[in-house]
Structures are given as structure tokens and as C-alpha cells.
Write a protein that holds these residues in place. Structure first.
Motif, PDB file in Angstrom:
ATOM      1  N   LEU A 144       8.553 -10.906  70.818  1.00 23.53           N
ATOM      2  CA  LEU A 144       9.541  -9.839  70.710  1.00 23.53           C
ATOM      3  C   LEU A 144      10.824 -10.326  70.053  1.00 23.53           C
ATOM      4  O   LEU A 144      11.483  -9.590  69.322  1.00 23.53           O
ATOM      5  CB  LEU A 144       9.849  -9.284  72.105  1.00 23.53           C
ATOM      6  N   ALA A 145      11.189 -11.595  70.303  1.00 21.10           N
ATOM      7  CA  ALA A 145      12.471 -12.121  69.830  1.00 21.10           C
ATOM      8  C   ALA A 145      12.316 -13.576  69.414  1.00 21.10           C
ATOM      9  O   ALA A 145      11.330 -14.243  69.753  1.00 21.10           O
ATOM     10  CB  ALA A 145      13.525 -11.991  70.933  1.00 21.10           C
ATOM     11  N   ALA A 146      13.339 -14.077  68.692  1.00 23.66           N
ATOM     12  CA  ALA A 146      13.306 -15.448  68.185  1.00 23.66           C
ATOM     13  C   ALA A 146      13.193 -16.462  69.323  1.00 23.66           C
ATOM     14  O   ALA A 146      12.445 -17.435  69.240  1.00 23.66           O
ATOM     15  CB  ALA A 146      14.555 -15.719  67.355  1.00 23.66           C
ATOM     16  N   GLY A 147      13.939 -16.215  70.400  1.00 23.29           N
ATOM     17  CA  GLY A 147      13.907 -17.148  71.517  1.00 23.29           C
ATOM     18  C   GLY A 147      12.536 -17.266  72.143  1.00 23.29           C
ATOM     19  O   GLY A 147      12.149 -18.347  72.608  1.00 23.29           O
ATOM     20  N   MET A 197      -8.810 -22.735  62.608  1.00 23.19           N
ATOM     21  CA  MET A 197      -8.290 -21.396  62.332  1.00 23.19           C
ATOM     22  C   MET A 197      -6.764 -21.442  62.265  1.00 23.19           C
ATOM     23  O   MET A 197      -6.109 -21.991  63.148  1.00 23.19           O
ATOM     24  CB  MET A 197      -8.726 -20.413  63.424  1.00 23.19           C
ATOM     25  N   ALA A 198      -6.197 -20.879  61.216  1.00 23.45           N
ATOM     26  CA  ALA A 198      -4.749 -20.852  61.057  1.00 23.45           C
ATOM     27  C   ALA A 198      -4.125 -19.842  62.017  1.00 23.45           C
ATOM     28  O   ALA A 198      -4.743 -18.847  62.396  1.00 23.45           O
ATOM     29  CB  ALA A 198      -4.383 -20.509  59.619  1.00 23.45           C
ATOM     30  N   ILE A 199      -2.873 -20.118  62.391  1.00 26.94           N
ATOM     31  CA  ILE A 199      -2.143 -19.255  63.319  1.00 26.94           C
ATOM     32  C   ILE A 199      -1.041 -18.526  62.567  1.00 26.94           C
ATOM     33  O   ILE A 199      -0.313 -19.128  61.774  1.00 26.94           O
ATOM     34  CB  ILE A 199      -1.518 -20.075  64.456  1.00 26.94           C
ATOM     35  N   VAL A 200      -0.906 -17.235  62.823  1.00 29.82           N
ATOM     36  CA  VAL A 200       0.225 -16.462  62.311  1.00 29.82           C
ATOM     37  C   VAL A 200       1.079 -16.050  63.508  1.00 29.82           C
ATOM     38  O   VAL A 200       0.602 -15.374  64.418  1.00 29.82           O
ATOM     39  CB  VAL A 200      -0.221 -15.219  61.528  1.00 29.82           C
ATOM     40  N   HIS A 201       2.322 -16.493  63.497  1.00 32.79           N
ATOM     41  CA  HIS A 201       3.263 -16.136  64.554  1.00 32.79           C
ATOM     42  C   HIS A 201       4.041 -14.903  64.102  1.00 32.79           C
ATOM     43  O   HIS A 201       4.851 -14.978  63.174  1.00 32.79           O
ATOM     44  CB  HIS A 201       4.221 -17.296  64.830  1.00 32.79           C
ATOM     45  N   VAL A 202       3.782 -13.776  64.724  1.00 33.64           N
ATOM     46  CA  VAL A 202       4.429 -12.514  64.359  1.00 33.64           C
ATOM     47  C   VAL A 202       5.621 -12.297  65.283  1.00 33.64           C
ATOM     48  O   VAL A 202       5.464 -12.191  66.506  1.00 33.64           O
ATOM     49  CB  VAL A 202       3.453 -11.326  64.469  1.00 33.64           C
ATOM     50  N   ILE A 203       6.818 -12.243  64.694  1.00 33.26           N
ATOM     51  CA  ILE A 203       8.040 -12.071  65.487  1.00 33.26           C
ATOM     52  C   ILE A 203       8.714 -10.783  65.039  1.00 33.26           C
ATOM     53  O   ILE A 203       9.322 -10.722  63.962  1.00 33.26           O
ATOM     54  CB  ILE A 203       8.981 -13.277  65.306  1.00 33.26           C
ATOM     55  N   ASP A 204       8.592  -9.749  65.861  1.00 32.26           N
ATOM     56  CA  ASP A 204       9.107  -8.426  65.498  1.00 32.26           C
ATOM     57  C   ASP A 204       9.315  -7.637  66.776  1.00 32.26           C
ATOM     58  O   ASP A 204       8.463  -7.657  67.669  1.00 32.26           O
ATOM     59  CB  ASP A 204       8.118  -7.705  64.570  1.00 32.26           C
ATOM     60  N   ASP A 205      10.445  -6.925  66.876  1.00 29.08           N
ATOM     61  CA  ASP A 205      10.722  -6.174  68.103  1.00 29.08           C
ATOM     62  C   ASP A 205      10.130  -4.773  68.088  1.00 29.08           C
ATOM     63  O   ASP A 205      10.258  -4.029  69.062  1.00 29.08           O
ATOM     64  CB  ASP A 205      12.232  -6.098  68.351  1.00 29.08           C
ATOM     65  N   ASP A 206       9.459  -4.395  66.989  1.00 29.51           N
ATOM     66  CA  ASP A 206       8.810  -3.087  66.874  1.00 29.51           C
ATOM     67  C   ASP A 206       7.376  -3.223  67.406  1.00 29.51           C
ATOM     68  O   ASP A 206       6.493  -3.726  66.720  1.00 29.51           O
ATOM     69  CB  ASP A 206       8.805  -2.653  65.413  1.00 29.51           C
ATOM     70  N   ALA A 207       7.160  -2.769  68.646  1.00 30.82           N
ATOM     71  CA  ALA A 207       5.861  -2.977  69.297  1.00 30.82           C
ATOM     72  C   ALA A 207       4.692  -2.356  68.534  1.00 30.82           C
ATOM     73  O   ALA A 207       3.665  -3.008  68.344  1.00 30.82           O
ATOM     74  CB  ALA A 207       5.907  -2.469  70.737  1.00 30.82           C
ATOM     75  N   PRO A 208       4.779  -1.091  68.076  1.00 31.44           N
ATOM     76  CA  PRO A 208       3.654  -0.520  67.330  1.00 31.44           C
ATOM     77  C   PRO A 208       3.336  -1.301  66.057  1.00 31.44           C
ATOM     78  O   PRO A 208       2.157  -1.535  65.737  1.00 31.44           O
ATOM     79  CB  PRO A 208       4.124   0.908  67.018  1.00 31.44           C
ATOM     80  N   LEU A 209       4.381  -1.711  65.331  1.00 36.38           N
ATOM     81  CA  LEU A 209       4.139  -2.490  64.115  1.00 36.38           C
ATOM     82  C   LEU A 209       3.554  -3.848  64.470  1.00 36.38           C
ATOM     83  O   LEU A 209       2.631  -4.327  63.802  1.00 36.38           O
ATOM     84  CB  LEU A 209       5.446  -2.666  63.330  1.00 36.38           C
ATOM     85  N   ARG A 210       4.061  -4.458  65.505  1.00 37.45           N
ATOM     86  CA  ARG A 210       3.564  -5.767  65.935  1.00 37.45           C
ATOM     87  C   ARG A 210       2.077  -5.687  66.266  1.00 37.45           C
ATOM     88  O   ARG A 210       1.281  -6.546  65.877  1.00 37.45           O
ATOM     89  CB  ARG A 210       4.377  -6.230  67.150  1.00 37.45           C
ATOM     90  N   ASN A 211       1.692  -4.628  66.964  1.00 37.21           N
ATOM     91  CA  ASN A 211       0.280  -4.458  67.318  1.00 37.21           C
ATOM     92  C   ASN A 211      -0.579  -4.205  66.083  1.00 37.21           C
ATOM     93  O   ASN A 211      -1.708  -4.718  65.975  1.00 37.21           O
ATOM     94  CB  ASN A 211       0.130  -3.299  68.307  1.00 37.21           C
ATOM     95  N   LEU A 230      13.447  -9.461  59.697  1.00 34.91           N
ATOM     96  CA  LEU A 230      14.813  -9.850  59.359  1.00 34.91           C
ATOM     97  C   LEU A 230      15.779  -9.503  60.486  1.00 34.91           C
ATOM     98  O   LEU A 230      16.646 -10.303  60.851  1.00 34.91           O
ATOM     99  CB  LEU A 230      15.238  -9.149  58.065  1.00 34.91           C
ATOM    100  N   GLN A 231      15.642  -8.308  61.046  1.00 34.45           N
ATOM    101  CA  GLN A 231      16.529  -7.851  62.105  1.00 34.45           C
ATOM    102  C   GLN A 231      15.829  -7.952  63.448  1.00 34.45           C
ATOM    103  O   GLN A 231      14.816  -7.297  63.680  1.00 34.45           O
ATOM    104  CB  GLN A 231      16.962  -6.400  61.846  1.00 34.45           C
ATOM    105  N   LEU A 232      16.377  -8.767  64.331  1.00 35.86           N
ATOM    106  CA  LEU A 232      15.802  -8.969  65.659  1.00 35.86           C
ATOM    107  C   LEU A 232      16.905  -8.855  66.708  1.00 35.86           C
ATOM    108  O   LEU A 232      18.084  -9.091  66.397  1.00 35.86           O
ATOM    109  CB  LEU A 232      15.165 -10.358  65.764  1.00 35.86           C
ATOM    110  N   PRO A 233      16.560  -8.513  67.930  1.00 38.00           N
ATOM    111  CA  PRO A 233      17.575  -8.505  68.997  1.00 38.00           C
ATOM    112  C   PRO A 233      18.056  -9.924  69.279  1.00 38.00           C
ATOM    113  O   PRO A 233      17.252 -10.862  69.352  1.00 38.00           O
ATOM    114  CB  PRO A 233      16.812  -7.920  70.196  1.00 38.00           C
ATOM    115  N   GLY A 234      19.370 -10.092  69.366  1.00 37.46           N
ATOM    116  CA  GLY A 234      19.903 -11.440  69.592  1.00 37.46           C
ATOM    117  C   GLY A 234      19.928 -12.230  68.289  1.00 37.46           C
ATOM    118  O   GLY A 234      20.579 -11.852  67.324  1.00 37.46           O
TER     119      GLY A 234
END
Length: 207
Positions: free
Chosen positions: A32-35, A1-15, A54-58
Motif C-alpha cells: 500500500l505504501a513505501a514503508g 521466477m522474477a518478482i515484481v513489487h507493486v507499490i500503489d495505494d489504489d486497491a482495485p488497480l493493485r489487484n 508516483l503519488q503515495l500516502p506518506g
């Protein structure tokens, strides 16, 4: 199974993205963040891609994309998402190798198509790396004279010429060439040349 890594600080959109992608058959990991993504242990031998805001904290999405080559275990094709149609950023992302650049609100069908493309690209890169690794192992198994013969074959030199240069018989050159072909897993000269000039995986890309 392939993995999708979702990196986004918008919790509702992330969910929401997690639900959509999970329903499509992907394993989804969210950050939540790149780190947070870079410190997570990378999965081994699994096709994957990043769905990256595109826009993330830090550290921004573009900065993370640029850093991936220094973290081979985390380096997978990137699908960018952005809340604005930022032409300059989208051009920069695509020039740096992004698979797709999507703007919010995200159309589900377009997103799934982009993820499919990115995962297939990751699989292709992995296969290229595997072939490159096998080739390098085979080349390291050759004797010094066999490497000279291989160089001569690639340069289009005749057996007679190589025999004179190396101080051996033409029969020895033919035997060396046959061993080279077996070591590299090819049976014909065109296949040998094709193998040696095949495109190499881009630096920093995984496996």
C-alpha cells in the motif's frame, strides 16, 4: 521466477496489476505504501523490479526511489506509473535511474515490455556485482609485490623497468605476472586490461 513489487495505494488497480503480472509468469508482491515495502524482508538472489506509483500516502514514489540506495536488499530497477503526465516528475525519475515511466490508464503490452526490461536490467546488475566481488577477492589474494607488478603492467611499464625498481630479476617479474593472470582468471594482457577497466555497478545497486 522474477518478482515484481507493486507499490500503489489504489486497491482495485493493485489487484488488476497483480492478476496481469501473475498471468505473465511473475511472482507479484503488493504494498500500500513505501514503508510497507522497505520493512518487508528482501528476497535473496532473485531478479526483481518495482512497479511504483508516483503519488503515495506518506513517502512519495520519488522519495522511495531516492532511498533505495540506502537499502541495498530492496534496490531494484523502478518502473514508475502515474495518473498524470507530469513531465518534471518523469524527467526527475528517469535522471535518477528509473527504467520506465508509464501513465494511467496503463496499456498492458507496454507494461509487460517495461517490466521485462526492468527485470533484465536487474539481472545484468546482479551479474556485474558478482564479477566485481570475484575481482575484489582475487585482488586481495595478491601479495604486495604482485600488486606493484600489476600496477606497473597497467601503467605500461616494461619488465626490465619493474625489475630495477623492485630489486628483483626480470624472470621474477614474469613469474609474478603469470601468477596475477591466473589469480584473475585471464590468459592475455588485453583481457586483463578489459577486466580492470570494466564498468562498475552503480553505488547502492544490489545484489
Amino acid at each position: 521466477m522474477a518478482i515484481v513489487h507493486v507499490i500503489d495505494d489504489d486497491a482495485p488497480l493493485r489487484n488488476a496489476l497483480e492478476r496481469l503480472l501473475s498471468a505473465a509468469g511473475y511472482e507479484v508482491r503488493t504494498y500500500l505504501a513505501a514503508g510497507d515495502y522497505l520493512v518487508a524482508p528482501p528476497p535473496l538472489a532473485r531478479p526483481a523490479c518495482l512497479l511504483l506509483d508516483l503519488q503515495l500516502p506518506g513517502v512519495s514514489g520519488l522519495e522511495l526511489q531516492a532511498a533505495l540506495s540506502r537499502h541495498p536488499g530492496h534496490d531494484h530497477p523502478v518502473v514508475f506509473i502515474s495518473g498524470t503526465a507530469d513531465v518534471r516528475s518523469s524527467v526527475q525519475a528517469m535522471r535518477a535511474g528509473a527504467s520506465h515511466f508509464l501513465t494511467k490508464p496503463i496499456d498492458g503490452d507496454r507494461l509487460l515490455a517495461a517490466i521485462k526490461d526492468a527485470v533484465e536490467l536487474d539481472m545484468t546488475l546482479h551479474e556485474r556485482h558478482a564479477r566485481e566481488h570475484q575481482l575484489q577477492q582475487a585482488l586481495r589474494s595478491l601479495t604486495p609485490r604482485e600488486r606493484q607488478v600489476l600496477d606497473g603492467v597497467c601503467a605500461g611499464r616494461l619488465h626490465k623497468q619493474m625489475a630495477a625498481e623492485l630489486g628483483v630479476s626480470e624472470r621474477t617479474i614474469k613469474s609474478d605476472r603469470a601468477r596475477i593472470m591466473r589469480a584473475l582468471g585471464v590468459t592475455a594482457l588485453p583481457d586483463l586490461m578489459k577486466l580492470l577497466v570494466a564498468p562498475r555497478p552503480r553505488p547502492g545497486s544490489r545484489p
